[in-house]
Design an enzyme around this catalytic site. Structure first.
Site, PDB file in Angstrom:
ATOM      1  N   GLY A 269     -17.865  -7.412  17.435  1.00 47.05           N
ATOM      2  CA  GLY A 269     -17.296  -6.860  16.210  1.00 47.05           C
ATOM      3  C   GLY A 269     -16.446  -7.892  15.490  1.00 47.05           C
ATOM      4  O   GLY A 269     -16.609  -8.157  14.305  1.00 47.05           O
ATOM      5  N   ALA A 270     -15.515  -8.489  16.242  1.00 50.63           N
ATOM      6  CA  ALA A 270     -14.586  -9.458  15.666  1.00 50.63           C
ATOM      7  C   ALA A 270     -13.965 -10.237  16.815  1.00 50.63           C
ATOM      8  O   ALA A 270     -14.111  -9.860  17.979  1.00 50.63           O
ATOM      9  CB  ALA A 270     -13.508  -8.741  14.870  1.00 50.63           C
ATOM     10  N   MET A 271     -13.268 -11.344  16.486  1.00 52.11           N
ATOM     11  CA  MET A 271     -12.686 -12.171  17.545  1.00 52.11           C
ATOM     12  C   MET A 271     -11.300 -12.631  17.141  1.00 52.11           C
ATOM     13  O   MET A 271     -11.104 -13.170  16.054  1.00 52.11           O
ATOM     14  CB  MET A 271     -13.601 -13.369  17.816  1.00 52.11           C
ATOM     15  CG  MET A 271     -13.060 -14.336  18.855  1.00 52.11           C
ATOM     16  SD  MET A 271     -12.862 -13.555  20.493  1.00 52.11           S
ATOM     17  CE  MET A 271     -11.455 -14.473  21.123  1.00 52.11           C
ATOM     18  N   GLU A 272     -10.360 -12.473  18.081  1.00 48.72           N
ATOM     19  CA  GLU A 272      -8.946 -12.664  17.783  1.00 48.72           C
ATOM     20  C   GLU A 272      -8.478 -14.118  17.846  1.00 48.72           C
ATOM     21  O   GLU A 272      -7.381 -14.382  18.327  1.00 48.72           O
ATOM     22  CB  GLU A 272      -8.110 -11.809  18.737  1.00 48.72           C
ATOM     23  CG  GLU A 272      -8.153 -12.224  20.228  1.00 48.72           C
ATOM     24  CD  GLU A 272      -9.200 -11.514  21.064  1.00 48.72           C
ATOM     25  OE1 GLU A 272     -10.205 -11.055  20.493  1.00 48.72           O
ATOM     26  OE2 GLU A 272      -9.017 -11.427  22.287  1.00 48.72           O
ATOM     27  N   ASN A 273      -9.266 -15.079  17.351  1.00 40.79           N
ATOM     28  CA  ASN A 273      -8.803 -16.467  17.311  1.00 40.79           C
ATOM     29  C   ASN A 273      -7.455 -16.515  16.589  1.00 40.79           C
ATOM     30  O   ASN A 273      -7.314 -15.974  15.503  1.00 40.79           O
ATOM     31  CB  ASN A 273      -9.801 -17.333  16.553  1.00 40.79           C
ATOM     32  CG  ASN A 273     -11.222 -17.054  16.963  1.00 40.79           C
ATOM     33  OD1 ASN A 273     -11.568 -17.197  18.115  1.00 40.79           O
ATOM     34  ND2 ASN A 273     -12.029 -16.598  16.019  1.00 40.79           N
ATOM     35  N   HIS A 305      -6.854  -3.983  15.467  1.00 45.50           N
ATOM     36  CA  HIS A 305      -7.124  -4.410  16.839  1.00 45.50           C
ATOM     37  C   HIS A 305      -6.939  -5.924  16.977  1.00 45.50           C
ATOM     38  O   HIS A 305      -6.227  -6.405  17.865  1.00 45.50           O
ATOM     39  CB  HIS A 305      -8.555  -4.007  17.213  1.00 45.50           C
ATOM     40  CG  HIS A 305      -8.980  -4.385  18.589  1.00 45.50           C
ATOM     41  ND1 HIS A 305      -9.070  -3.485  19.608  1.00 45.50           N
ATOM     42  CD2 HIS A 305      -9.332  -5.578  19.119  1.00 45.50           C
ATOM     43  CE1 HIS A 305      -9.461  -4.094  20.711  1.00 45.50           C
ATOM     44  NE2 HIS A 305      -9.631  -5.389  20.443  1.00 45.50           N
ATOM     45  N   GLU A 306      -7.557  -6.667  16.074  1.00 43.09           N
ATOM     46  CA  GLU A 306      -7.494  -8.131  16.182  1.00 43.09           C
ATOM     47  C   GLU A 306      -6.070  -8.637  15.951  1.00 43.09           C
ATOM     48  O   GLU A 306      -5.610  -9.545  16.637  1.00 43.09           O
ATOM     49  CB  GLU A 306      -8.473  -8.786  15.198  1.00 43.09           C
ATOM     50  CG  GLU A 306      -9.926  -8.351  15.367  1.00 43.09           C
ATOM     51  CD  GLU A 306     -10.440  -8.465  16.790  1.00 43.09           C
ATOM     52  OE1 GLU A 306     -10.045  -9.399  17.504  1.00 43.09           O
ATOM     53  OE2 GLU A 306     -11.234  -7.586  17.202  1.00 43.09           O
ATOM     54  N   HIS A 309      -3.825  -8.379  18.890  1.00 45.53           N
ATOM     55  CA  HIS A 309      -4.055  -9.432  19.881  1.00 45.53           C
ATOM     56  C   HIS A 309      -3.223 -10.695  19.620  1.00 45.53           C
ATOM     57  O   HIS A 309      -3.051 -11.497  20.533  1.00 45.53           O
ATOM     58  CB  HIS A 309      -5.523  -9.863  19.844  1.00 45.53           C
ATOM     59  CG  HIS A 309      -6.452  -9.071  20.707  1.00 45.53           C
ATOM     60  ND1 HIS A 309      -6.190  -8.785  22.025  1.00 45.53           N
ATOM     61  CD2 HIS A 309      -7.685  -8.540  20.439  1.00 45.53           C
ATOM     62  CE1 HIS A 309      -7.234  -8.101  22.523  1.00 45.53           C
ATOM     63  NE2 HIS A 309      -8.133  -7.940  21.584  1.00 45.53           N
ATOM     64  N   GLU A 328      -7.870  -5.951  26.244  1.00 46.06           N
ATOM     65  CA  GLU A 328      -8.655  -5.138  25.307  1.00 46.06           C
ATOM     66  C   GLU A 328      -8.167  -3.696  25.232  1.00 46.06           C
ATOM     67  O   GLU A 328      -8.157  -3.096  24.165  1.00 46.06           O
ATOM     68  CB  GLU A 328     -10.136  -5.174  25.691  1.00 46.06           C
ATOM     69  CG  GLU A 328     -10.763  -6.552  25.536  1.00 46.06           C
ATOM     70  CD  GLU A 328     -10.586  -7.132  24.134  1.00 46.06           C
ATOM     71  OE1 GLU A 328     -10.231  -6.376  23.206  1.00 46.06           O
ATOM     72  OE2 GLU A 328     -10.774  -8.345  23.975  1.00 46.06           O
TER      73      GLU A 328
HETATM   74 ZN   LIG Z   1     -10.098  -7.153  21.452  1.00 40.86          ZN
END
Ligand SMILES: [Zn+2]
Length: 851
Positions: A269-273, A305-306, A309, A328
């Site tokens: 879905g997405a990535m928390e870089n 959500h991201e 993080h 998560e």
């Molecule tokens: Zn996550």
């Protein structure tokens, strides 16, 4: 470190402190080159340095330090362990050294490591984007590194690109110079010390919005050219959440800027870089006038959500991949809290019950797992990204939060983040911090929930003025199992609501009168409840005394007992009739989900009678809220209307609803303003009854879609067409690149769920399995198998078992087992339910008296 761990964990004789990385992607050649200078602390004398590298060419290299320069004399790549061994020309003594290393590779087409994403612009030109996805262990595919979460370091990134392209990374741009040949060298500010899996860089023909100032943090939305009008919502939610989390955690945002990047191709879905969050376009870019409330809320969810993080995950990080679940689960909890604060009228917690219902289903299988388990290999880690981690994990955290009280829980979180900032933790560090803040036995309570699979069925029995609460593990197979939990929940009686901890031996509480007793009031505990007849009668006598969430859970618990064989499907239909006055979306969704399973088992006359019965059930509900949006109605009334209309049109095969859907679907593609919920429902209804002409129109709608949500709505409706040749065409498109690989698993699963042609989809998947797998990001392959649980004929069950025995999915082995077990459960359910339902609906649409 035992032998098994040593296979997967790098030696600690050399520790990275800082990486200066230079990367130069060649978008035309689809390759990249790079160099790195890694500042190392040599802890003990070494004549070899071992780090991670996969699919890269590495070299040349040298080591500079207090004793002068050592050459890297031999470079040995080990593809099996994804490591590179650098043999030195001498011994490096303890102290600070700098490793200089060149490397290069191909941009991947599997949406992992440093990979290629493409899009076609309005003039028909294809543009390539080079972007990254590193979690869990794919940073090593972009640059040689110590690719373990506790080996945190500072990253100074430089990108060399063709002038005119957008180049971004974790830190803000701090310098730019000419690099000759029409190229520029762009330097980014140092990051905080962080794990390799959070590094990101993106280069391509992309635009960024003007930054929004969020208390000193510039926030931008990065998108492909021409999509700027889809960005304001993301900017608004992003700003809200950055402030919300800084306040909740009591710590300012830990980076200097925030870019949220929408990518045409993205596996998850997405990535928390850190500072450079990447998203699927459909989870970032949205038009509020065209999207349904659930579509808009999903964008808000993922952004929240991201951003959650950035602190929980990025600032404080799990020591090893066994901690992914907490990372998560917690981000999911925070996502819900933040979105609930952003739009209380969306009743986000009630919607969460819908995803929780799926977690309950999986966690009632014998092939479920404990939330936390030992993780050694990358495949072990990959297996943790599932519904049990995200949804059950968030649910048990919510249970704890509600039991302790939100304020006390937050105190514990603040203490944890403050104590461990820039560091790495184990799960028990969080329990200990909350325990210190609250004085409650948090570790004891939570250990049972995270180290044991499954969940309890709490039984409530009335005896001599007391309610006895007991527990036993809920397994859909009915198998006995003596697992027990400490169950923290709330009990509501006419005297008020009290926290109760049900210990393994059970507990009794006094009740003063004959009023309703609600066990698990507010539905925060991850349990199902089974009342005795007297207590159940008190509840159903007045459903309105239950909250929306309590009614939703009652429906879900009842449906679960049908699937498990404790109650008949016909009983469930009767039970559904008692919700004639129901006005809330999640309750209807839960009812309709069960009722659409029932429809799958019916044929000929009884199926027609059932459809007519559905129309009788749904029609009054839709009449009550009206066929069109009303001035001043709740936002949630719109998706409710959409859900009811879709039920009428698809499940009830209502000709009037179909006619209306045809009209609305046509209008929605024009310039007229059509309510998005009705438009989305119409797309589903028309597909279920549509012709090849409609199908052609859908293909055109996908090609011309103005928003990612619209594109997906039409795309995922393609497998719903009931004409075999049209289903066949859709399946073919999963191989040709006409459907982006990120959407292929969803389309395949949906085609297998097609009531009439699921078998055809399954045959197709089997025949082309290797080709399909080669197109997918490895972590998403299991989703392509997910549709098998809808294939409920006995021979299909055996066939699936045999096929996957020969075609295992090692990175998702347990998830696959769960899908196959659900298929067996559904097959048994079909065998039981079909004769009952066929008999009950043989005479007409009336269910009549209980038999
Ligand atoms: Zn996550």
């Amino acid at each position: 470190m035992n032998d098994d761990e040593a296979r997967y964990r790098l030696p600690r004789s050399v520790l990275p402190r800082r990486y200066d990385l230079v990367l130069e992607p060649d978008l035309d050649a689809v390759t990249f080159t790079g160099s790195e200078a890694v500042t190392l602390e040599v802890v003990e004398p070494v004549d070899e340095i071992v780090l991670n590298s996969a699919d890269l060419e590495v070299g040349p290299g040298r080591l500079e330090g207090p004793g002068g320069t050592l050459e890297v004399s031999t470079i040995r790549l080990d593809p099996e362990t994804e490591r590179v061994h650098l043999l030195l020309s001498g011994t490096a003594e303890p102290g600070e050294w700098t490793l200089h290393l060149g490397f290069g590779g191909k941009l991947s087409d599997q949406l992992q490591g440093f990979y290629r994403s493409t899009y076609i612009d309005d003039e028909g030109r294809t543009h390539t984007i080079a972007t990254t996805q590193f979690e869990s262990t794919d940073a090593r595919r972009a640059f040689p590194c110590w690719d373990e979460p506790d080996l945190k370091a500072v990253f100074g990134v430089t990108l060399v690109t063709a002038d005119g392209l957008l180049a971004i990374s974790n830190g803000p741009e701090i310098g730019r110079e000419d690099a000759g040949d029409g190229r520029v060298r762009v330097r980014f500010a140092d990051t905080m010390p962080m794990s390799t899996y959070l590094v990101a860089f993106v280069v391509g023909s992309l635009d960024a919005t003007e930054p929004v100032d969020v208390d000193g943090v510039p926030l931008r939305i990065v998108h492909r050219p021409g999509k700027a009008d889809l960005t304001p919502f993301a900017a608004e939610v992003g700003a809200f959440c950055l402030r919300y989390f800084a306040d909740y955690y009591g710590i300012p945002y830990p980076d200097k800027k925030m870019d949220m990047v929408g990518l045409p191709d993205f596996a998850q879905g997405a990535m928390e870089n850190l500072g450079c969050i990447t998203y699927r376009e459909s989870l970032l870019l949205v038009d509020l006038d065209k999207a349904t409330q659930p579509e808009v809320a999903t964008v808000a969810d993922v952004i929240a959500h991201e951003l959650a993080h950035m602190w929980f995950g990025d600032l404080v990080t799990m020591r090893w991949w066994n901690g992914i679940w907490l990372n998560e689960a917690f981000a999911t909890l925070m996502e819900l809290l933040a979105v609930d604060a952003y739009r209380p009228d969306w009743e986000r917690w009630s919607q969460f019950l819908r995803s929780r219902a799926i977690a309950f289903e999986v966690d009632a299988l014998e092939s479920t797992r404990s939330i936390e388990y030992p993780v050694r290999s990358p495949d072990d880690a990959a297996g943790m990204f599932d519904i049990l981690t995200y949804t059950k994990g968030a649910a048990v955290l919510r249970m704890l939060e509600q039991y302790l009280g939100a304020e006390r829980f937050r105190e514990g979180i603040r203490r944890y983040l403050d104590e461990h900032r820039f560091g790495n933790t184990e799960t028990h560090d969080l329990w200990d911090a909350i325990e210190k803040a609250t004085g409650e036995p948090v570790r004891r309570i939570m250990d049972g929930w995270i180290w044991q699979g499954g969940y309890p069925l709490v039984s409530a029995r009335l005896r001599d003025g007391m309610v006895e609460l007991g527990q036993r593990r809920y397994l859909i197979s009915g198998k006995q199992d003596d697992t027990v939990w400490d169950v923290p929940l709330l009990v509501r009686t006419s005297a008020g609501t009290e926290p109760v901890l049900i210990e393994p031996g059970g507990v009794s509480i006094p009740v003063a009168d004959d009023g309703p007793v609600v066990v698990n009031a507010g539905v925060h505990a991850f349990v199902r409840v089974e009342y005795d007849d007297e207590l159940l009668a008190r509840l159903t006598a007045d459903l309105r005394s239950l909250s929306t969430d309590e009614r939703t859970q009652l429906v879900d618990d009842t449906w679960a007992s049908v699937v498990a064989g404790h109650r008949s499907a016909v009983d469930f239909c009767r039970f559904a009739e008692s919700f004639a006055d129901e006005t809330e979306l999640p309750v209807w969704q839960s009812l309709l989900q069960g009722l659409s399973w029932c429809e799958r088992f019916l044929t000929s006359g009884p199926r027609e009678h059932y459809r007519s019965w559905i129309r009788g059930l749904v029609w009054p509900a839709i009449e009550r809220i009206g066929w069109e949006p009303r001035e001043g109605e709740r936002d949630l009334d719109k998706p409710l209307r959409g859900a009811l209309m879709a039920a009428l049109g698809v499940l009830g095969a209502d000709p009037q609803a179909f006619g209306l859907a045809m009209e609305i679907e046509r209008e929605s593609r024009g310039d007229g303003r059509v309510d998005p919920s009705l438009a989305a429902a119409s797309v589903a209804i028309v597909a279920a009854g549509g012709t090849s002409e409609d199908y052609e129109r859908y293909l055109e709608a996908i090609a011309k879609a103005r928003t990612p949500q619209e594109e997906l709505r039409y795309l995922y409706a393609l497998p719903d067409f009931r004409d075999a040749s049209l289903v066949g065409r859709t399946l073919e498109m999963t191989l040709t690149g006409k459907i982006r690989s990120q959407n292929v698993p969803g389309v395949l699963a949906r085609a297998m769920a097609n009531r009439d042609h699921g078998d055809r989809a399954w045959s197709f998947a089997k025949e082309h399995w290797d080709e399909i797998v080669s197109r997918l990001a490895p972590t998403t392959v299991v989703y392509a198998a997910d549709g098998t649980r809808f294939l409920t004929e006995p021979d299909q069950v055996d066939d699936a078992a045999a096929f996957f025995a020969a075609h295992p999915i090692p990175q998702s082995a347990l998830q696959l087992q769960q899908i196959l077990e659900r298929q067996r459960v559904n097959e048994a359910f079909r065998r039981r339910a079909t004769p009952e339902l066929m008999a009950a609906f043989s005479a007409g649409p009336q269910l009549g008296e209980p038999g």
